[in-house]
Scaffold this motif. Structure first.
Motif, mmCIF file in Angstrom:
data_model
loop_
_atom_site.group_PDB
_atom_site.id
_atom_site.type_symbol
_atom_site.label_atom_id
_atom_site.label_comp_id
_atom_site.label_asym_id
_atom_site.label_seq_id
_atom_site.Cartn_x
_atom_site.Cartn_y
_atom_site.Cartn_z
ATOM 1 N N UNK A 165 0.835 -1.201 0.000
ATOM 2 C CA UNK A 165 0.000 0.000 0.000
ATOM 3 C C UNK A 165 0.870 1.250 0.000
ATOM 4 N N UNK A 166 0.545 2.191 -0.862
ATOM 5 C CA UNK A 166 1.269 3.448 -1.050
ATOM 6 C C UNK A 166 2.623 3.265 -1.736
ATOM 7 N N UNK A 167 2.972 2.036 -2.135
ATOM 8 C CA UNK A 167 4.259 1.788 -2.770
ATOM 9 C C UNK A 167 4.110 1.139 -4.142
ATOM 10 N N UNK A 168 2.904 1.150 -4.687
ATOM 11 C CA UNK A 168 2.665 0.534 -5.994
ATOM 12 C C UNK A 168 3.007 1.550 -7.081
ATOM 13 N N UNK A 169 3.756 1.089 -8.063
ATOM 14 C CA UNK A 169 4.132 1.922 -9.210
ATOM 15 C C UNK A 169 3.692 1.215 -10.492
ATOM 16 N N UNK A 170 3.653 1.937 -11.614
ATOM 17 C CA UNK A 170 3.326 1.269 -12.885
ATOM 18 C C UNK A 170 4.256 0.104 -13.193
ATOM 19 N N UNK A 171 5.520 0.217 -12.825
ATOM 20 C CA UNK A 171 6.462 -0.871 -13.078
ATOM 21 C C UNK A 171 6.101 -2.113 -12.263
ATOM 22 N N UNK A 172 5.601 -1.921 -11.054
ATOM 23 C CA UNK A 172 5.225 -3.060 -10.222
ATOM 24 C C UNK A 172 3.940 -3.711 -10.727
ATOM 25 N N UNK A 173 3.020 -2.912 -11.255
ATOM 26 C CA UNK A 173 1.825 -3.485 -11.884
ATOM 27 C C UNK A 173 2.238 -4.292 -13.111
ATOM 28 N N UNK A 174 3.203 -3.789 -13.857
ATOM 29 C CA UNK A 174 3.689 -4.515 -15.033
ATOM 30 C C UNK A 174 4.362 -5.823 -14.624
ATOM 31 N N UNK A 204 -4.236 -3.690 2.482
ATOM 32 C CA UNK A 204 -4.591 -2.308 2.175
ATOM 33 C C UNK A 204 -4.280 -1.885 0.746
ATOM 34 N N UNK A 205 -3.820 -2.799 -0.103
ATOM 35 C CA UNK A 205 -3.605 -2.491 -1.517
ATOM 36 C C UNK A 205 -4.970 -2.443 -2.189
ATOM 37 N N UNK A 206 -5.333 -1.311 -2.737
ATOM 38 C CA UNK A 206 -6.677 -1.147 -3.272
ATOM 39 C C UNK A 206 -6.778 -1.634 -4.710
ATOM 40 N N UNK A 207 -8.033 -1.732 -5.174
ATOM 41 C CA UNK A 207 -8.282 -2.099 -6.568
ATOM 42 C C UNK A 207 -7.944 -0.951 -7.524
ATOM 43 N N UNK A 208 -7.627 0.208 -6.974
ATOM 44 C CA UNK A 208 -7.169 1.318 -7.798
ATOM 45 C C UNK A 208 -5.643 1.296 -7.913
#
Length: 485
Positions: A165-174, A204-208
């Motif tokens: 939570x609060x540490x998600x980046x586009x690279x991590x989604x990729x 706490x990692x959201x669907x957004x």
């Protein structure tokens, strides 16, 4: 949820309403291929039926935590600690067969982030240990050879990759998408993916942050017939398919399948005390056969629910003798009776609620209560009418014209002792056409979770009108969604 009969009764009214075009503000929206991706090539209802008909499966929690006597692996541990010396996935499959199980699910990545397949991403995995081994390959080959169906578990939370939570980046989604691509292109047909650590109170990692719709569509683009099941029952009403093709209830977390449940579901629980094998489990207590069969398996199957019983392998990579014996005893006490009763169609929610967090007004509210409690995304809060009012409305301003084809309301029936049944006598959903309010759909007494699919329309303002019965009704959440056709 609206019944098929009720939907048919209202279809003519709904169609007529959505064909009206007033001042260009409300119109039936286009539904061509450029709108939303069609994400399955077999009907979802048939896939859900096929899954619940499996009745009984094996959960296999095996990962870095196995070698640490923990429930979550320590992400600082050297990778070579993972070292199964006598891996025998054929034994796992044979034990599942002996219990009359029909499918299984392996923890390919748990919360610490260690991957049980040799991922080509830079993540921690079996590729980086001194004796590389593809646990996922061995698992799927053994279980398919035994005639068992295949499920995979994947945690969105990954401590080693700092996906928090609060540490998600586009690279991590990729990274997540690349790893799922490997799993869904390298190991054959997967019947179900169970995701975890996502939109949970403890992760706490959201669907957004990790966008649900993007991940969902990605998996469906690779294997459109794979069911997706997120372990999110603590966040959403028990009788609604929110962000899952199949509802999940985790018994170890106290989540109970209601007696009247009709949604296609799974219920997961452990045979040992915890999810991962502990050294003390060699002589530790196991769940009794009677508990598994008579208290869980048979009653749950009567509620369209598939039981998945966790049997954790040891550090050697084998099931311990006591676990093997208990599974065999379960199989002696229970014979699979075949397909379940027919599953009723349920409207699933996979997209964001367009009403959440938008300006909202109400006909009235008591002091300290506001209409914002009906669109705050929290199913534990609710709005209700001020004292003395028997009817009223909620109006949401979507901030711009939005296309949508699903509306919903959730009433807190059963949440409190003094709220055992609906307090709503009738309700209507309407939208503004620039001149007047157009009724989209209406109903009498709603279910706890009522979800309606309507022909797609476009409007900026949506209103819910309700007439109360004898007591003050509450609205937990109002929903407006644009779901794929």
């Amino acid at each position: 949820m609206t019944t098929r009969r009720r939907f048919c009764q209202l279809a003519a009214q709904t169609t007529a309403a959505t064909m009206l075009v007033g001042n260009g503000s409300v119109a039936t929206a286009q539904t061509g291929a450029d709108h939303l991706l069609r994400r399955r090539d077999r009907p979802l209802l048939g896939l859900q039926q096929q899954f619940v008909d499996l009745r009984f499966g094996m959960f296999v929690h095996f990962n870095m935590a196995t070698f640490q006597d923990r429930e979550w692996g320590d992400p600082t541990t050297p990778l070579d600690l993972f070292r199964p010396t006598a891996l025998d996935t054929d034994q796992w499959a044979a034990a599942a067969q002996s219990a009359n199980m029909t499918w299984a699910c392996l923890t390919t990545r748990h919360h610490d982030g260690f991957c049980l397949w040799p991922t080509k991403t830079d993540a921690a995995s079996v590729r980086k240990i001194s004796r590389p081994v593809d646990i996922v390959r061995s698992y799927v080959d053994s279980f398919r050879k035994a005639g068992l169906r295949i499920g995979l578990y994947y945690s969105i939370l990954s401590l080693r990759d700092d996906i928090r939570h609060f540490n998600v980046t586009p690279a991590k989604v990729e990274l997540i998408k690349n790893q799922l691509t490997e799993l869904f292109t390298g190991y054959g047909e997967i019947d179900i993916l169970i995701t975890d650590g996502w939109n949970a109170p403890w992760s706490r990692i959201t669907y957004e942050e990790v966008p649900f719709q993007e991940i969902y569509d990605h998996i469906k683009s690779l294997q459109p017939n794979c069911l997706i099941c997120d372990l999110n029952a603590s966040q959403y009403p028990h009788d609604g398919l929110y962000y899952s093709d199949v509802k999940a209830f985790e018994q170890n977390a106290g989540q109970k399948v209601p007696q009247t449940s009709e949604v296609p579901a799974l219920s997961c629980v452990t045979l040992t005390e915890g999810w991962f094998w502990k050294q003390k489990d060699v002589n530790g207590p196991l769940k009794p056969v009677k508990t598994v069969v008579e208290e869980w398996l048979k009653p749950l199957n009567q509620r369209y629910c598939n039981l998945i019983l966790n049997a954790p392998p040891t550090r050697e990579g084998r099931l311990a003798p006591n676990v093997v014996s208990r599974l065999r005893e379960i199989g002696e006490a229970w014979i699979n009776p075949g397909p379940m009763a027919k599953v009723r169609e349920h409207i699933g929610i996979t997209t964001k609620n367009l009403a959440t967090g938008k300006p909202i007004h109400a006909s009235s509210s008591p002091d300290g209560v506001g209409p914002d409690e009906a669109n705050d995304g929290n199913f534990r809060s609710s709005w209700y009418l001020d004292e003395g009012h028997a009817s009223g409305w909620l109006e949401v301003d979507l901030s711009k014209h939005e296309s949508f084809n699903v509306v919903s309301l959730v009433e807190p029936v059963g949440e409190w002792d003094d709220y055992p049944q609906s307090r709503i006598r009738s309700y209507r959903f309407q939208c503004w056409d620039g001149v007047s309010w157009i009724t989209l759909i209406s109903g009498a007494i709603p279910a706890h979770t009522t979800i309606h699919r309507i022909p797609r329309v476009s409007s900026q303002r949506v209103r819910l009108l309700l007439e109360s019965s004898t007591e003050m009704p509450h609205i937990t959440e109002i929903g407006v969604y644009d779901e794929p056709d």
